[in-house]
Each structure stands twice: as structure tokens, then as C-alpha cells.
Write an enzyme that holds these catalytic residues in place. Sequence first.
Site, PDB file in Angstrom:
ATOM      1  CB  SER A   1      -0.919   0.018   1.231  1.00 36.61           C
ATOM      2  OG  SER A   1      -1.471   1.319   1.392  1.00 36.61           O
TER       3      SER A   1
ATOM      4  CG  ASP B   1      -6.420   2.873  -7.959  1.00 40.10           C
ATOM      5  OD1 ASP B   1      -6.836   2.185  -7.006  1.00 40.10           O
ATOM      6  OD2 ASP B   1      -5.731   3.902  -7.808  1.00 40.10           O
TER       7      ASP B   1
HETATM    8  C1  S3P Z   1      -2.886   5.632  -3.773  1.00 48.68           C
HETATM    9  C2  S3P Z   1      -2.581   4.346  -3.407  1.00 48.68           C
HETATM   10  C3  S3P Z   1      -3.448   3.200  -3.702  1.00 48.68           C
HETATM   11  C4  S3P Z   1      -4.526   3.542  -4.730  1.00 48.68           C
HETATM   12  C5  S3P Z   1      -5.165   4.878  -4.462  1.00 48.68           C
HETATM   13  C6  S3P Z   1      -4.116   5.972  -4.507  1.00 48.68           C
HETATM   14  C7  S3P Z   1      -1.938   6.717  -3.427  1.00 48.68           C
HETATM   15  O1  S3P Z   1      -4.087   2.793  -2.507  1.00 48.68           O
HETATM   16  O2  S3P Z   1      -5.517   2.537  -4.754  1.00 48.68           O
HETATM   17  O3  S3P Z   1      -6.160   5.159  -5.434  1.00 48.68           O
HETATM   18  O4  S3P Z   1      -2.064   7.836  -3.977  1.00 48.68           O
HETATM   19  O5  S3P Z   1      -1.026   6.459  -2.628  1.00 48.68           O
HETATM   20  P1  S3P Z   1      -3.420   1.740  -1.485  1.00 48.68           P
HETATM   21  O6  S3P Z   1      -2.286   2.405  -0.814  1.00 48.68           O
HETATM   22  O7  S3P Z   1      -4.532   1.388  -0.526  1.00 48.68           O
HETATM   23  O8  S3P Z   1      -3.012   0.568  -2.334  1.00 48.68           O
END
Ligand code: S3P
Length: 451
Positions: free
Chosen positions: A174, A327
Site C-alpha cells: 500500500s 485501481d
Molecule cells: C494511492 C494508493 C493506492 C490507490 C489509491 C491511490 C496513493 O491505494 O488505490 O487510489 O495515492 O497512494 P493503497 O495504498 O490502498 O493501495
Amino acid sequence: MSGHGTPIPMTSHPVTGLAGEAHVPGDKSISHRSLILGALSVGETRVTGLLEGDDVLDTAGAMRAFGAEVVREADGTWRINGVGVGGFAEPDQVIDCGNSGTGVRLIMGAMATSPITATFTGDASLNSRPMARVTDPLSLFGAQAHGRWGGRLPMTIVGARDPMPVRYTLPVASAQVKSAVLLAGLNAPGETVVIEGEATRDHTERMLAGFGATLNVEDTKEGRVITLQGQPDLQPQTIVVPRDPSSAAFPVCAAIITPGSDVLVPNIGLNPTRAGLYTTLKEMGADLTFENMREEGGEPVADLRARFSPDLKGIEVDPARAASMIDEYPVLSCVAACAEGRTIMRGVKELRVKESDRIDAMAQGLRANGVTVEEGEDWWIVEGRGAGGVPGGATVESRLDHRIAMSFMVLGMAAQNAITVDDGTPIATSFPIFEGLMAGLGADLRRGAGA
Ligand code: S3P
């Protein structure tokens, strides 16, 4: 359209020959980070190409509440006068991050090592998402979190008075968690270290270095080891936000599955930690070309040309690529529905904790529209029906999830019958110009029940 008010159904009718140029908005991830890092620098940061979607506007409001001056000067052009690392003031109101997991998690990180208290809330979708993944590492710095059952918002964070630097191995892939820890590490003395087993989007690392932080990134047997020196003086920057590859996915996929289409999507950021969808589409046989490949602001950029691709094949998507296209699985599943054979997507349990449970939301919507889907906790399989083979005709719940709404609008363009989502308003969180942009290419999107 905004996801906070009355639901407005939206219907996408079948069309042919999408054509023209699609100028998609600025990158959502980079837009959030521009505002937050601008607020943590002393002096004036200037941003052009900022995404003016609800998610990012909520982050702008939050930065004001923490004491930064944030001013919109013209379309996409913003000025931020920051307060510096450790300079956040205590907000005198609850911080409402709307629909944005990125906004709330990054801001919690940014304030957790200052001696202030802040309370965060969001919409029904955000208030149902897990926050312990962020508050667990923040507690290692000395911050305290008081939330609802299961670590849900609304939640109060009491920032650490004497923060300790941490060494933290991410238990989930994440970028939001990684970024929250790095932003918290800014105001801790010494070195904060984050280790990620799988590379996730690296905008925070790139931008922190751009703002003058000392940061070292090393690929080791343990994974990517990111070491940040705490308490830097961040220097204000001039930022040109690249266009969002995750938003580009919608016109690109629409063109690939809609007969007779030829669409150019210029200036798309193709950072390898974000570009997995495009590799996957090529493997499926999509007629997709990368024109005018170049580098801008340290990021690879290209103009994407997507044409109708009648001979798409289902594939097994490499699970190692999941983080770089996390995403994009909803819209990929719509392309998979128009391919011959099955598309197998594994290693994707994170999809279950996005703005909605995206495997369930897509599976139910696809089934309602005549597509067979199998699913397990961290995998799903879409049985392709071939070009022109999706019956369509059903109404689908968008579940306060912009990407679910846009994915079904894309599928409606190439299905035999129109597809409706019960609420199109969430689209404004990330792609406020979606309707006009798609209509400009020849899509037939209509608002209202029975439209
Ligand atoms: C993001 C990280 C992702 C992604 C989100 C944007 C970011 O989430 O799904 O739309 O800008 O760091 P996760 O960290 O939960 O994977």
C-alpha cells in the site's frame, strides 16, 4: 456532480466510432501530495495541472485547517504557502476527507508526529474502510488513535509530543501506508525506514526528494528499503502535475472495446509503478501504441493511441503486476468481458478494501449484464464474451465508488444494450470532466432514471 448529495443515475448507451483527443485531468496521487508537501514547506509552492476533483479539494481544505495558505489562482493553478515540517496548527474543526482514502491516510501521517490533536471523518464509503493499517505504524512514532470499532473513522489522532523514528515493514502492498509513515517520519528525529516487499507507486519518494528531503531507496533481498532523514527543511517547489494514467484508462479501454474507435490520450504519466494496465492490455492484444515517448519532470510520459481491438484474448494477469494497476482492475474486467476466453486476476485482495469491495461490485454488475464471473477472497475470473458479446441492459450499484461508475459507463458503450449506474455522482471525486470528455469522443451518456 458530487458524491455527497442526492444520487443521480447515469446511463451509457451503445455507440460506435469513439474518436478524437481525450485530455484527462491531473494525477490524483500527485495532486494530493503536491498540496501536503507544499503545506510542509516554508514558502510558496506553485502547482499547475492540479486535479480539481472532490478528493483533492478536500485535501486542500484540510491543509488550510492545519494552517497552510492554499489558494486557487486559475483552472488547475494553485499556490500553497506552507508552514514547514512540524509547523501544523491544531485544526479547530473536524477534518472531512470525503471519499478519499489517500487524503485521510496521508494527512494522518503528516500530522501524527506534531503535538496536536485532529479528528477525521468522511463519507459512508471512507468511514467503512480500515485505518488500522495506518494507525498501527503511527502508534510506533508515539501517536495515539481513537476510532470506532475496527479502527474506522470518525477517528481522533493525538500526535506524538516526542516522536521516535521507526523502522517499519509494510504488511500490505500500500502506497498510502508507505506514504503515511514517510510523512510522519519527516517530523521525527533520525532515520525513519520503510520496507516494502512489493514496489508500490513511488510518488511520495520522488516528490520528497524533489522538495529537498534526504532519502535513500535501495532494492535488497528484503524488498525496497526507503530511508528518510527526519526533520528536513523542505523547499517549496514548482510542480507540473502529469495527467493521470488511472483516469486515462477509461477513454483508452472505451476505445479498445467500442467498434470503429480511434482515440488519442496525450501526455499520460507512465511511471512504471502505475503503468501495469497498459502492459496487460498489450498482452491481451489491444491495439494500443505509445507515441512521442519522453521524460517530463523526471517521469516517463507518452501520448497513448487506442483503437478498437476486435481480437482481444483473455489472459492470466501477472500477480506481480497487481500493485502497478490496482485501481485499474474494474475497467480491465470490462475489457475482459469483451475478450475471447477467460481473464484470471489473482493476488488482488486489496480490491476488497477500496472505495467499495471492487471484486464484489464488479462481479455483481457484470453478472447482471450477462457476464459470468467467478470470485474468491483474492482472485476473480471473468469469462469473456468476445467483441460485441456483452448483453448489457441492467442497472448496477456504483456504491460511492467513482471507478465502478466509470467502468460500467465504459462497458455500456460497447454492450448490446445500455447500462445504467444508480449514482454517477461519485465520478466527481477523481474525474469531474468525465461526462463532457467522453461525450466529446462520441459517447452517449445520459443522466436521470430511465434516460
Ligand atoms: C494511492 C494508493 C493506492 C490507490 C489509491 C491511490 C496513493 O491505494 O488505490 O487510489 O495515492 O497512494 P493503497 O495504498 O490502498 O493501495
